[in-house]
Design an enzyme around this catalytic site. Sequence first.
Site, short mmCIF file in Angstrom:
data_model
loop_
_atom_site.label_atom_id
_atom_site.label_comp_id
_atom_site.label_asym_id
_atom_site.label_seq_id
_atom_site.Cartn_x
_atom_site.Cartn_y
_atom_site.Cartn_z
CG ASN A 1 66.31 -0.56 81.67
OD1 ASN A 1 65.77 0.38 82.26
ND2 ASN A 1 66.33 -0.76 80.18
CE LYS B 1 58.04 -0.79 84.72
NZ LYS B 1 59.28 -1.56 84.64
CG ASP C 1 61.15 -11.84 73.07
OD1 ASP C 1 60.76 -11.12 73.99
OD2 ASP C 1 60.18 -11.91 71.94
CB VAL C 2 62.99 -10.45 78.66
CG1 VAL C 2 64.14 -9.89 78.68
CG2 VAL C 2 61.72 -9.43 78.54
CE1 TYR D 1 55.57 -0.38 82.32
CE2 TYR D 1 54.73 1.91 83.36
CZ TYR D 1 55.71 1.13 82.93
OH TYR D 1 56.97 1.62 82.78
#
Length: 267
Positions: free
Chosen positions: A100, A166, A73-74, A162
């Site tokens: 990713n 990004k 789990d990052v 989001y």
Amino acid sequence: MEESTGPAVTYGMRGRAFLVTGGSRGLGFAVARLLAAEGASVAVCGRDAEQLTRAAAELEREGAARVLTGAVDVLAPDALEDFTDEVGRTFGGLDGLVANVGGKRGGGLLDSTREDWQTTWELNGGHAVRAVRAGLPHLRPGSSAVLVSSISGWKPRFPAQYGAAKAAEIYLAGALCQELAPHQVRVNTVSPGSILLPGKSWDRLRLRDPQAYAAYAERNPNGRLLHADEVARVIVFLLSPASGAVNGAHVPVDGGQPQAGLDPRTG
């Protein structure tokens, strides 16, 4: 579901080693599978242990020299760093990594919390920073890091958290490529458009409301959504020696898609 077709491409990855975060399914797995088919050693992480087992078996069938997986789990402190270090030591070094993992929390500005914004950053830009920093001691001269951003990072849409996260990944590639130049490590960003993945949101819309899905897909110049392997090929090219002069670049792979998905306020 439509299938992508095209001639086989050789990227010269045999004998090389790579790590792909979020590589047990979707776009990450498409990248890992291409690397495996080239005879590279591949490490992938994800949160679902059973899915990782299935992914490892398929990567081995594809021809990977070695496969390493980790249930990671990052968002967990040190989990990504520990796995990256394990991969680097086990493989005896890395020739590239793909950051990713991504995702978002919360809705619009008034319907999201500070924690939603913080988590969205950590899933995207924060995770990318940690992956590159943890991988750096293991990345050989001439290695390549690819950050997977999104069409949302440069074609703004609602909700903002989001796309903002990004967009940060696009900036990171431009800045880190300069900072890591003494290490001879390249850093680039790929921004995919909407990808049709089995069981995911676009596929569910396609099955639930074929007319709405078709209306959206037909707005794209090529009249359809992307296939994961179309984006994966670009990512693997950026990992390969053939892209040695590409550094700090932002590469959109969206088929000319005019906007980033459906507005959730209107469906």
